[in-house]
Design an enzyme around this catalytic site. Structure first.
Site, PDB file in Angstrom:
ATOM      1  N   VAL A  80       0.880  -1.185   0.000  1.00 35.97           N
ATOM      2  CA  VAL A  80       0.000   0.000   0.000  1.00 35.97           C
ATOM      3  C   VAL A  80       0.913   1.229   0.000  1.00 35.97           C
ATOM      4  O   VAL A  80       1.914   1.259   0.740  1.00 35.97           O
ATOM      5  CB  VAL A  80      -0.923   0.002   1.241  1.00 35.97           C
ATOM      6  N   ILE A  89      -6.792  -0.407   3.663  1.00 35.41           N
ATOM      7  CA  ILE A  89      -6.686  -0.873   2.271  1.00 35.41           C
ATOM      8  C   ILE A  89      -6.163  -2.310   2.217  1.00 35.41           C
ATOM      9  O   ILE A  89      -6.699  -3.153   1.492  1.00 35.41           O
ATOM     10  CB  ILE A  89      -5.800   0.077   1.441  1.00 35.41           C
ATOM     11  N   LEU A  90      -5.133  -2.611   3.018  1.00 36.33           N
ATOM     12  CA  LEU A  90      -4.656  -4.002   3.060  1.00 36.33           C
ATOM     13  C   LEU A  90      -5.799  -4.924   3.496  1.00 36.33           C
ATOM     14  O   LEU A  90      -6.020  -5.978   2.889  1.00 36.33           O
ATOM     15  CB  LEU A  90      -3.471  -4.133   4.022  1.00 36.33           C
ATOM     16  N   SER A 114       6.499  -9.530   5.295  1.00 33.81           N
ATOM     17  CA  SER A 114       7.653  -8.642   5.492  1.00 33.81           C
ATOM     18  C   SER A 114       7.869  -8.412   6.981  1.00 33.81           C
ATOM     19  O   SER A 114       8.992  -8.240   7.439  1.00 33.81           O
ATOM     20  CB  SER A 114       7.419  -7.313   4.781  1.00 33.81           C
ATOM     21  N   TYR A 119      -0.080 -10.491   9.542  1.00 38.52           N
ATOM     22  CA  TYR A 119      -1.095 -11.332   8.897  1.00 38.52           C
ATOM     23  C   TYR A 119      -1.938 -12.217   9.812  1.00 38.52           C
ATOM     24  O   TYR A 119      -2.898 -12.828   9.351  1.00 38.52           O
ATOM     25  CB  TYR A 119      -0.440 -12.187   7.800  1.00 38.52           C
ATOM     26  N   PHE A 407       8.894 -15.840  -2.005  1.00 39.45           N
ATOM     27  CA  PHE A 407       8.214 -15.531  -3.252  1.00 39.45           C
ATOM     28  C   PHE A 407       7.432 -14.242  -3.091  1.00 39.45           C
ATOM     29  O   PHE A 407       7.225 -13.767  -1.986  1.00 39.45           O
ATOM     30  CB  PHE A 407       7.279 -16.674  -3.667  1.00 39.45           C
TER      31      PHE A 407
HETATM   32  C1  LIG Z   1       1.899  -3.657   5.394  1.00 35.16           C
HETATM   33  C2  LIG Z   1       0.988  -2.746   4.570  1.00 35.16           C
HETATM   34  C3  LIG Z   1       0.591  -3.481   3.290  1.00 35.16           C
HETATM   35  C4  LIG Z   1      -0.245  -2.431   5.433  1.00 35.16           C
HETATM   36  O1  LIG Z   1      -1.213  -1.758   4.634  1.00 35.16           O
HETATM   37  P1  LIG Z   1      -2.355  -0.835   5.286  1.00 35.16           P
HETATM   38  O2  LIG Z   1      -3.339  -0.525   4.232  1.00 35.16           O
HETATM   39  O3  LIG Z   1      -1.731   0.274   6.029  1.00 35.16           O
HETATM   40  O4  LIG Z   1      -3.006  -1.854   6.347  1.00 35.16           O
HETATM   41  P2  LIG Z   1      -4.453  -1.699   7.016  1.00 35.16           P
HETATM   42  O5  LIG Z   1      -4.782  -0.245   7.187  1.00 35.16           O
HETATM   43  O6  LIG Z   1      -5.454  -2.521   6.290  1.00 35.16           O
HETATM   44  O7  LIG Z   1      -4.157  -2.338   8.436  1.00 35.16           O
HETATM   45  C5  LIG Z   1      -4.885  -3.435   8.951  1.00 35.16           C
HETATM   46  C6  LIG Z   1      -4.383  -3.708  10.349  1.00 35.16           C
HETATM   47  O8  LIG Z   1      -3.031  -4.191  10.269  1.00 35.16           O
HETATM   48  C7  LIG Z   1      -2.196  -3.392  11.086  1.00 35.16           C
HETATM   49  N1  LIG Z   1      -0.910  -3.285  10.414  1.00 35.16           N
HETATM   50  C8  LIG Z   1      -0.689  -2.829   9.182  1.00 35.16           C
HETATM   51  N2  LIG Z   1       0.619  -2.881   8.888  1.00 35.16           N
HETATM   52  C9  LIG Z   1       1.221  -3.379   9.980  1.00 35.16           C
HETATM   53  C10 LIG Z   1       2.571  -3.660  10.297  1.00 35.16           C
HETATM   54  N3  LIG Z   1       3.548  -3.415   9.416  1.00 35.16           N
HETATM   55  N4  LIG Z   1       2.851  -4.189  11.510  1.00 35.16           N
HETATM   56  C11 LIG Z   1       1.847  -4.417  12.402  1.00 35.16           C
HETATM   57  N5  LIG Z   1       0.546  -4.175  12.145  1.00 35.16           N
HETATM   58  C12 LIG Z   1       0.254  -3.657  10.949  1.00 35.16           C
HETATM   59  C13 LIG Z   1      -2.894  -2.062  11.185  1.00 35.16           C
HETATM   60  O9  LIG Z   1      -2.486  -1.351  12.321  1.00 35.16           O
HETATM   61  C14 LIG Z   1      -4.343  -2.483  11.256  1.00 35.16           C
HETATM   62  O10 LIG Z   1      -4.620  -2.931  12.573  1.00 35.16           O
HETATM   63  P3  LIG Z   1      -6.115  -2.881  13.198  1.00 35.16           P
HETATM   64  O11 LIG Z   1      -6.947  -3.816  12.347  1.00 35.16           O
HETATM   65  O12 LIG Z   1      -5.920  -3.375  14.583  1.00 35.16           O
HETATM   66  O13 LIG Z   1      -6.538  -1.453  13.083  1.00 35.16           O
HETATM   67  C15 LIG Z   1       1.692  -1.419   4.216  1.00 35.16           C
HETATM   68  O14 LIG Z   1       2.102  -0.792   5.410  1.00 35.16           O
HETATM   69  C16 LIG Z   1       2.899  -1.601   3.311  1.00 35.16           C
HETATM   70  O15 LIG Z   1       2.765  -1.548   2.086  1.00 35.16           O
HETATM   71  N6  LIG Z   1       4.103  -1.782   3.894  1.00 35.16           N
HETATM   72  C17 LIG Z   1       5.344  -1.933   3.130  1.00 35.16           C
HETATM   73  C18 LIG Z   1       5.338  -3.159   2.235  1.00 35.16           C
HETATM   74  C19 LIG Z   1       5.016  -4.416   3.004  1.00 35.16           C
HETATM   75  O16 LIG Z   1       5.570  -4.650   4.074  1.00 35.16           O
HETATM   76  N7  LIG Z   1       4.102  -5.234   2.449  1.00 35.16           N
HETATM   77  C20 LIG Z   1       3.705  -6.490   3.024  1.00 35.16           C
HETATM   78  C21 LIG Z   1       4.489  -7.540   2.337  1.00 35.16           C
HETATM   79  S1  LIG Z   1       4.178  -9.140   2.937  1.00 35.16           S
END
Ligand SMILES: CC(C)(COP(=O)(O)OP(=O)(O)OC[C@H]1O[C@@H](n2cnc3c(N)ncnc32)[C@H](O)[C@@H]1OP(=O)(O)O)[C@@H](O)C(=O)NCCC(=O)NCCS
Length: 407
Positions: A80, A89-90, A114, A119, A407
């Site tokens: 995101v 959004i995630l 990551s 998850y 992957f």
């Molecule tokens: C990780 C990522 C995809 C999260 O996207 P996002 O749209 O901000 O996530 P959401 O708003 O849907 O969050 C959903 C929940 O997860 C939690 N969350 C999101 N990222 C998190 C993280 N890195 N560590 C811990 N919790 C996290 C949020 O706090 C939220 O918690 P809640 O349900 O208790 O409120 C985004 O931060 C990102 O792109 N990070 C860098 C790339 C990455 O790490 N991608 C994942 C690869 S496996």
């Protein structure tokens, strides 16, 4: 916010979003490899108006599970944009992906997070662990009775030219260990790629093969990172990318080729399975200095199909209740009956022996995380004394799961 599959022409924007989200420096040639690895019709994107702000993908894996192979969705390219984070959004993309899988995809999803904290909320459980070894040169000695085979010899090979032989060995070993997945040609291209970006400060990709008159029996892929020496003694580090062998003697010989290589001060090996036979082979296993981390995370998307698709280590017949906030079709009681002839997991109206979150089922799915540990941690509720122990024993498996290739 809209979530939809992308059109082929949208790939460049998709790539820009995930490069930005991951702070990635991947040059165009490497992004082309990501594209070759991806299945374009399984890529989803989130849009804020016209702007693409989130990405997610799935890969169609044939993955080794206890007792065989099952279709598994390999979740990947999840990102995101920094400007749009923590707005759900995630969560929305995960919900969409799980619904899509339920409607016509694989019964199980797996991913490499990551960060490990992300998850669990979506029903993924930590299903496989791996170890990083950091072995000094003086710790390379083997136990006296380590296996040898005079028919075996070690050959230095060019990794790209040896590809067929590597594939031959890998095809045999991947069937043994849960979590391993069949590699496409693009996966091998990526694994053997040796551009500046792939080296990232380390040396060229190198290879040794253990073989006899009939062909290859094992191999190691590695790089050597040159390090300045302060005392005129070797300081270089050997960074092991992967090491596989089809039998113990070949396995021992390939490890010897790695550990006893001259002008190397230490060997660092990532993503080793927690039951790596090397643990038994080193005369002084304290030299392994293992560092534990999580490997694959697994999500049971459809309880009935997923639990019927694997084998069980012991006969079991009980009813468990699943808690699942994201996939309501799973949230009910299920009866699992398994014996040497096969397994059936079906909806049940009987009283549950056990109540557990779907993430616990995912964690136990590949056989590497016993449910009894989660019971002791207070994450599972037992209604019939001994039921968790029975389910835990049935779901455990040897060897321990490890995918060992991100992957
Ligand atoms: C990780 C990522 C995809 C999260 O996207 P996002 O749209 O901000 O996530 P959401 O708003 O849907 O969050 C959903 C929940 O997860 C939690 N969350 C999101 N990222 C998190 C993280 N890195 N560590 C811990 N919790 C996290 C949020 O706090 C939220 O918690 P809640 O349900 O208790 O409120 C985004 O931060 C990102 O792109 N990070 C860098 C790339 C990455 O790490 N991608 C994942 C690869 S496996």
């Amino acid at each position: 916010m809209t979530i939809r599959p992308i059109a082929e022409a949208e790939w460049p924007v998709f790539a820009t979003v995930f490069r930005e989200a991951f702070n990635s420096e991947a040059p165009p040639a490497v992004v082309d490899r990501y594209r070759a690895l991806s299945e374009l019709d399984r890529l989803l994107a989130a849009f804020d108006g016209d702007q693409m702000v989130g990405t997610a993908g799935a890969l169609s894996f044939a993955m080794t599970v206890p007792g065989g192979t099952a279709p598994v969705a390999g979740v990947t390219l999840v990102s995101v944009l920094p400007s749009h984070r923590r707005r759900g959004i995630l969560s929305a993309m995960m919900r969409r992906q799980l619904n899509d899988l339920h409607e016509g995809g694989e019964p199980v999803a797996a991913l490499y997070p990551s960060e490990a904290a992300i998850y669990g909320r979506f029903g993924y459980g930590r299903a496989a662990d791996s170890l990083t070894f950091d072995i000094p040169r003086h710790g390379a000695a083997f136990v006296p009775d380590a296996p040898t085979d005079p028919a075996l010899r070690l050959r230095v090979a060019d990794p790209a030219r040896a590809r067929k032989e590597l594939e031959q060995v890998f095809e045999i070993v991947r069937a043994e260990r849960p979590g391993q997945y069949a590699r496409t040609a693009a996966r091998w291209d990526d694994l053997l790629a040796d551009e500046e970006f792939d080296r990232s400060g380390t040396g060229a990709l190198r290879c040794v093969i253990a073989e006899d008159g009939s062909g290859p029996r094992g191999y190691a892929l590695f790089r050597v990172k040159r390090k300045a020496s302060e005392d005129d003694l070797p300081a270089n580090e050997l960074l092991l990318q992967e090491l596989y062998a089809v039998d113990p003697a070949a396995y021992a010989l390939v490890w010897r080729g790695v550990l006893e290589r001259d002008l190397i001060a230490r060997v660092r090996a990532w993503s080793r399975p927690v039951d790596d036979p090397l643990i038994h082979l080193l005369a002084e296993p304290r030299h392994l200095r293992p560092l534990w981390r999580d490997d694959l995370w697994v999500r049971v998307v459809d309880v009935g199909r997923a639990l019927s698709a694997r084998a069980y280590a012991a006969p079991v017949d009980l009813v468990f209740e699943v808690e699942d906030a994201y996939c309501p079709w799973n949230a009910r009681c299920w009866r699992l009956s398994a014996d040497g002839a096969g397994a059936v997991c079906e909806p049940s109206s009987a009283a549950a022996d056990v109540t557990l979150p779907v993430s616990a089922l995912g964690a136990a799915y590949l056989g590497g995380r016993p449910l009894v540990g989660m019971l002791r941690a207070g994450l599972i509720r037992e209604h019939t004394r001994g039921a968790v122990a029975r389910l835990s024993t049935a779901m455990s498996w040897e060897p321990r799961p490890c995918a060992a290739l991100v992957f």
